[in-house]
Motif scaffolding. Structure first.
Motif, PDB file in Angstrom:
ATOM      1  N   SER A 165      -4.103   6.751  -2.129  1.00  0.00           N
ATOM      2  CA  SER A 165      -3.602   5.508  -1.554  1.00  0.00           C
ATOM      3  C   SER A 165      -3.714   4.443  -2.638  1.00  0.00           C
ATOM      4  N   LEU A 166      -2.615   3.757  -2.926  1.00  0.00           N
ATOM      5  CA  LEU A 166      -2.574   2.753  -3.989  1.00  0.00           C
ATOM      6  C   LEU A 166      -2.261   1.394  -3.388  1.00  0.00           C
ATOM      7  N   ASP A 167      -3.158   0.438  -3.606  1.00  0.00           N
ATOM      8  CA  ASP A 167      -2.985  -0.930  -3.113  1.00  0.00           C
ATOM      9  C   ASP A 167      -2.609  -1.821  -4.295  1.00  0.00           C
ATOM     10  N   VAL A 168      -1.421  -2.431  -4.238  1.00  0.00           N
ATOM     11  CA  VAL A 168      -0.939  -3.327  -5.285  1.00  0.00           C
ATOM     12  C   VAL A 168      -0.749  -4.707  -4.669  1.00  0.00           C
ATOM     13  N   CYS A 210      -5.551  -0.870  -6.989  1.00  0.00           N
ATOM     14  CA  CYS A 210      -6.712  -0.029  -6.670  1.00  0.00           C
ATOM     15  C   CYS A 210      -6.214   1.302  -6.133  1.00  0.00           C
ATOM     16  N   LEU A 211      -6.491   2.361  -6.865  1.00  0.00           N
ATOM     17  CA  LEU A 211      -6.084   3.714  -6.486  1.00  0.00           C
ATOM     18  C   LEU A 211      -7.278   4.435  -5.880  1.00  0.00           C
ATOM     19  N   THR A 212      -7.114   4.943  -4.649  1.00  0.00           N
ATOM     20  CA  THR A 212      -8.167   5.674  -3.955  1.00  0.00           C
ATOM     21  C   THR A 212      -7.773   7.132  -3.813  1.00  0.00           C
ATOM     22  N   TYR A 213      -8.656   8.033  -4.258  1.00  0.00           N
ATOM     23  CA  TYR A 213      -8.440   9.471  -4.101  1.00  0.00           C
ATOM     24  C   TYR A 213      -8.956   9.874  -2.716  1.00  0.00           C
ATOM     25  N   LYS A 214      -8.073  10.416  -1.903  1.00  0.00           N
ATOM     26  CA  LYS A 214      -8.418  10.650  -0.507  1.00  0.00           C
ATOM     27  C   LYS A 214      -9.405  11.786  -0.304  1.00  0.00           C
ATOM     28  N   ASP A 215      -9.482  12.716  -1.244  1.00  0.00           N
ATOM     29  CA  ASP A 215     -10.391  13.847  -1.039  1.00  0.00           C
ATOM     30  C   ASP A 215     -11.852  13.474  -1.222  1.00  0.00           C
ATOM     31  N   ASN A 216     -12.136  12.465  -2.071  1.00  0.00           N
ATOM     32  CA  ASN A 216     -13.533  12.121  -2.334  1.00  0.00           C
ATOM     33  C   ASN A 216     -13.830  10.625  -2.260  1.00  0.00           C
ATOM     34  N   GLY A 217     -12.800   9.801  -2.032  1.00  0.00           N
ATOM     35  CA  GLY A 217     -13.013   8.368  -1.915  1.00  0.00           C
ATOM     36  C   GLY A 217     -13.184   7.628  -3.234  1.00  0.00           C
ATOM     37  N   ARG A 218     -13.092   8.337  -4.353  1.00  0.00           N
ATOM     38  CA  ARG A 218     -13.237   7.685  -5.661  1.00  0.00           C
ATOM     39  C   ARG A 218     -12.119   6.679  -5.881  1.00  0.00           C
ATOM     40  N   ILE A 250       0.852  -1.188   0.000  1.00  0.00           N
ATOM     41  CA  ILE A 250       0.000   0.000   0.000  1.00  0.00           C
ATOM     42  C   ILE A 250       0.890   1.240   0.000  1.00  0.00           C
ATOM     43  N   TRP A 251       0.740   2.034  -1.049  1.00  0.00           N
ATOM     44  CA  TRP A 251       1.566   3.225  -1.252  1.00  0.00           C
ATOM     45  C   TRP A 251       0.727   4.475  -1.018  1.00  0.00           C
ATOM     46  N   GLN A 252       1.181   5.338  -0.113  1.00  0.00           N
ATOM     47  CA  GLN A 252       0.550   6.633   0.101  1.00  0.00           C
ATOM     48  C   GLN A 252       1.200   7.634  -0.859  1.00  0.00           C
ATOM     49  N   GLY A 253       0.375   8.343  -1.626  1.00  0.00           N
ATOM     50  CA  GLY A 253       0.944   9.157  -2.689  1.00  0.00           C
ATOM     51  C   GLY A 253       0.457  10.590  -2.734  1.00  0.00           C
ATOM     52  N   CYS A 254       1.279  11.428  -3.367  1.00  0.00           N
ATOM     53  CA  CYS A 254       0.919  12.801  -3.702  1.00  0.00           C
ATOM     54  C   CYS A 254       1.152  12.984  -5.200  1.00  0.00           C
ATOM     55  N   PHE A 255       0.086  13.278  -5.939  1.00  0.00           N
ATOM     56  CA  PHE A 255       0.151  13.521  -7.376  1.00  0.00           C
ATOM     57  C   PHE A 255       0.190  15.025  -7.616  1.00  0.00           C
ATOM     58  N   VAL A 256       1.161  15.481  -8.397  1.00  0.00           N
ATOM     59  CA  VAL A 256       1.265  16.901  -8.740  1.00  0.00           C
ATOM     60  C   VAL A 256       1.174  17.036 -10.255  1.00  0.00           C
ATOM     61  N   ARG A 257       0.112  17.683 -10.727  1.00  0.00           N
ATOM     62  CA  ARG A 257      -0.063  17.872 -12.170  1.00  0.00           C
ATOM     63  C   ARG A 257       0.627  19.165 -12.591  1.00  0.00           C
TER      64      ARG A 257
END
Length: 208
Positions: free
Chosen positions: A36-39, A49-57, A15-22
């Protein structure tokens, strides 16, 4: 024979905790979001499974075998993208692994050159630290026909900003020299016919 599928899992599972910067085409931050990315492997299938922490998508992807265009090094670094390109739109993703940390880049090109880059910082050691200023503006320098962006100390993103023509050699890469002075890198190179080339470190040292 090296089992690249097993190598990918050994270095990238968890499980990887991530910060994406566009970033836009100039290397300036447009937005950032935390994930949060679960591999894992389940019943012979690699599941992500990639989970966006701000909205749970959530976004999921499953595959039993590695895609033909995926490249994996013996130390678990990997890249994916098209196996053949033209001067039109194309997207590639690259990742380098350093024990409990990863650095990733997703780069998108359009018909006029570089469109956007997403820079990703990931860790298994808890929440990603806010190490980068907001908004981030990458330091940039030329490297032959390429650009090198530096989003944080020790990290270099190799990008092709050109409005390319048919037959131009192109590619992209990510290099991370950690605090111990160890270099982690992967490079994705396309030849004059637009076909993906085998992995090689020489291109980053002697472009074109």
């Amino acid at each position: 024979m090296n089992d690249l599928r097993s190598t990918l899992l050994i270095y990238n599972s968890g499980i990887w905790q991530g910060c994406f910067v566009r970033l836009n085409h100039t290397g300036k931050e447009q937005e950032r979001f935390f994930t949060s990315l679960d591999v894992r492997e389940t019943d012979g299938v690699i599941q992500t499974c990639l989970t966006y922490k701000d909205n749970g998508r959530q976004q999921s992807m499953n595959f039993a075998s590695l895609p033909p265009s995926m490249q994996v090094t013996q130390t678990g670094h990997w890249s994916t993208g098209p196996s053949f390109i033209t001067p039109w739109n194309w997207v590639a993703e690259l990742c380098v692994v350093n024990q409990q940390q990863r650095r990733r880049m997703i780069v998108r090109h359009d018909v006029s050159g570089l469109d956007r880059v997403i820079y990703v910082v990931e860790t298994k050691q808890g929440a990603v630290q806010q190490n980068t200023p907001q908004p981030l503006q990458c330091q940039s320098k030329s490297f032959g026909s390429l650009l090198i962006w530096s989003p944080e100390p020790g990290v270099e993103l190799f990008l092709d900003p050109r409005n390319r023509q048919q037959g131009d050699i192109t590619g992209c890469g990510i290099r991370w020299r950690d605090h111990n002075g160890i270099t982690h890198q992967i490079l994705r190179l396309y030849n004059t016919a637009g076909a993906l080339c085998p992995l090689s470190d020489r291109w980053i040292k002697s472009p074109n």
